[in-house]
Design a protein around this motif. Structure first.
Motif, PDB file in Angstrom:
ATOM      1  N   LEU A   1      22.695  68.452  89.811  1.00  0.00           N
ATOM      2  CA  LEU A   1      21.786  67.314  89.898  1.00  0.00           C
ATOM      3  C   LEU A   1      20.496  67.725  90.593  1.00  0.00           C
ATOM      4  N   PRO A   2      19.389  67.041  90.316  1.00  0.00           N
ATOM      5  CA  PRO A   2      18.141  67.332  91.023  1.00  0.00           C
ATOM      6  C   PRO A   2      18.299  67.094  92.522  1.00  0.00           C
ATOM      7  N   GLN A   3      17.504  67.781  93.294  1.00  0.00           N
ATOM      8  CA  GLN A   3      17.508  67.579  94.737  1.00  0.00           C
ATOM      9  C   GLN A   3      16.877  66.231  95.087  1.00  0.00           C
ATOM     10  N   GLY A   4      17.343  65.650  96.190  1.00  0.00           N
ATOM     11  CA  GLY A   4      16.687  64.456  96.716  1.00  0.00           C
ATOM     12  C   GLY A   4      17.190  63.137  96.180  1.00  0.00           C
ATOM     13  N   LEU A   5      18.319  63.134  95.467  1.00  0.00           N
ATOM     14  CA  LEU A   5      18.865  61.859  95.011  1.00  0.00           C
ATOM     15  C   LEU A   5      19.455  61.093  96.190  1.00  0.00           C
ATOM     16  N   ALA A   6      19.223  59.779  96.187  1.00  0.00           N
ATOM     17  CA  ALA A   6      19.691  58.944  97.292  1.00  0.00           C
ATOM     18  C   ALA A   6      21.176  58.648  97.136  1.00  0.00           C
TER      19      ALA A   6
END
Length: 337
Positions: A115-120
């Protein structure tokens, strides 16, 4: 807070048609079609998610357009959806599950794609929102009951018409073109003097976030669209992030999965996803444009009443009411000039 409520169902929104009318009462579709331009609200391309599935067996394109929910509902998950689309994360994934009379779900079938970085990471408390300071009034033109409230945040909240009878909540209503429900901590005959919670509901075409067992709430990488009878039991148990405004037929007509819960067994059964983008990231000429009938307008009040009390010639006996999911908010494409 003291107030008066009508003794009949709140969703009684227009004066009954007179028996002496020369022309038959209009159908809900005719009411929407006749609504003036001022009653239609444009949907910003930045709030549209465009999913292009692989072409069908006859090489015809299949595009699904999803409107994302406006603030303050589900914004943590929607922020993740925007990041996933910007990272082109869904490109090359697939529709992995189609369960009859339930949902079509898409994402990474392998569950191994980074997954992309920075997902809440969101908590279950965000499935619904708290309200305070609620007042009510009636529109004298349509007799439609409306609501004004304040988020505990606080942020102004206005909605209506209100539908008093709801099997899954104390009441349902429409807010900025979306069906939502509200209730106190426990259902009761008189709800209007207690604290409230409000949440988006699972109607046909609504898009939600797939998740594992609680306390997991899902990242937004797994999404599903409702393709069957409204599964309202999912309300406040899964995040709702949007609704399909175009192309639902490309999901609802897919072959049903043969495994448990409608999952496909093999890769060959899955429908590939070419790309998913926010519409505003597409070239201007390729951006889809849509508008919805304002749920604050008198036109919508008449439309909702006509859905609840069918008086057009085909119908013999008006139902006298309607489930909130049986009053779909009209959405139409904007034709380029």
């Amino acid at each position: 807070m003291k107030h008066l409520l009508p003794t009949v169902a709140v969703l009684s929104l227009a004066v009954p048609a007179l028996a002496q009318e020369a022309t038959p009462p209009p159908s809900p579709g005719e009411i929407a079609a006749a609504a003036p331009a001022r009653d239609w609200v444009a949907i910003a391309p930045s709030d549209l998610l465009v999913m292009d599935l692989a072409p069908d067996a006859k090489s015809r394109p299949r595009r699904v357009v999803i409107q994302l929910m406006p603030a303050p509902f589900s914004q943590g998950w929607i922020g993740n959806v925007r990041k996933l689309a910007a990272a082109h994360w869904w490109d090359g994934t697939s529709v992995n599950r189609v369960q009859d009379n339930y949902v079509a779900q898409w994402g990474d079938a392998t569950e191994k794609k980074p997954l992309p970085q920075g997902l809440a990471a969101l908590s279950e408390d965000a499935y619904s929102l708290a309200l305070d300071g609620i007042t009510y009034w009636e529109n004298p033109k349509t007799n439609a009951m409306r609501l004004k409230a304040v988020w505990l945040s606080p942020e102004a909240f206005e909605g209506g018409p209100i539908i008093r009878d709801d099997s899954y909540a104390d009441a349902g209503m429409f807010w900025k073109g979306w069906p939502v429900a509200m209730a106190g901590d426990a259902k009761a005959d008189e709800i209007f003097d207690r604290g409230k919670y409000v949440w988006p509901v699972h109607c046909y075409g609504m898009v939600g976030v797939g998740r594992n067992m609680s306390p997991d709430t899902g990242s937004g990488a797994e999404l599903y669209a409702v393709i069957g009878h409204a599964p309202r039991h999912l309300d406040r148990n899964i995040a709702v992030v949007g609704r399909v405004v175009s192309g639902i037929e490309y999901l609802s007509s897919l072959p049903r999965g043969t495994e448990e819960l409608g999952f496909y067994k093999t890769e060959a059964e899955r429908t590939p996803i070419g790309s998913i983008r926010i519409a505003s990231d597409l070239p201007a000429a390729e951006q889809p444009r849509f508008e919805y009938l304002s749920t604050e307008s008198d036109s919508f009040a008449r439309y909702a009443d006509a859905r609840a009390n069918r008086r057009d010639p085909f119908f013999i006996k008006p139902a006298g009411g309607a489930d909130i999911c049986n009053i779909p908010v009209p959405v139409r494409p904007v034709v380029a000039k």
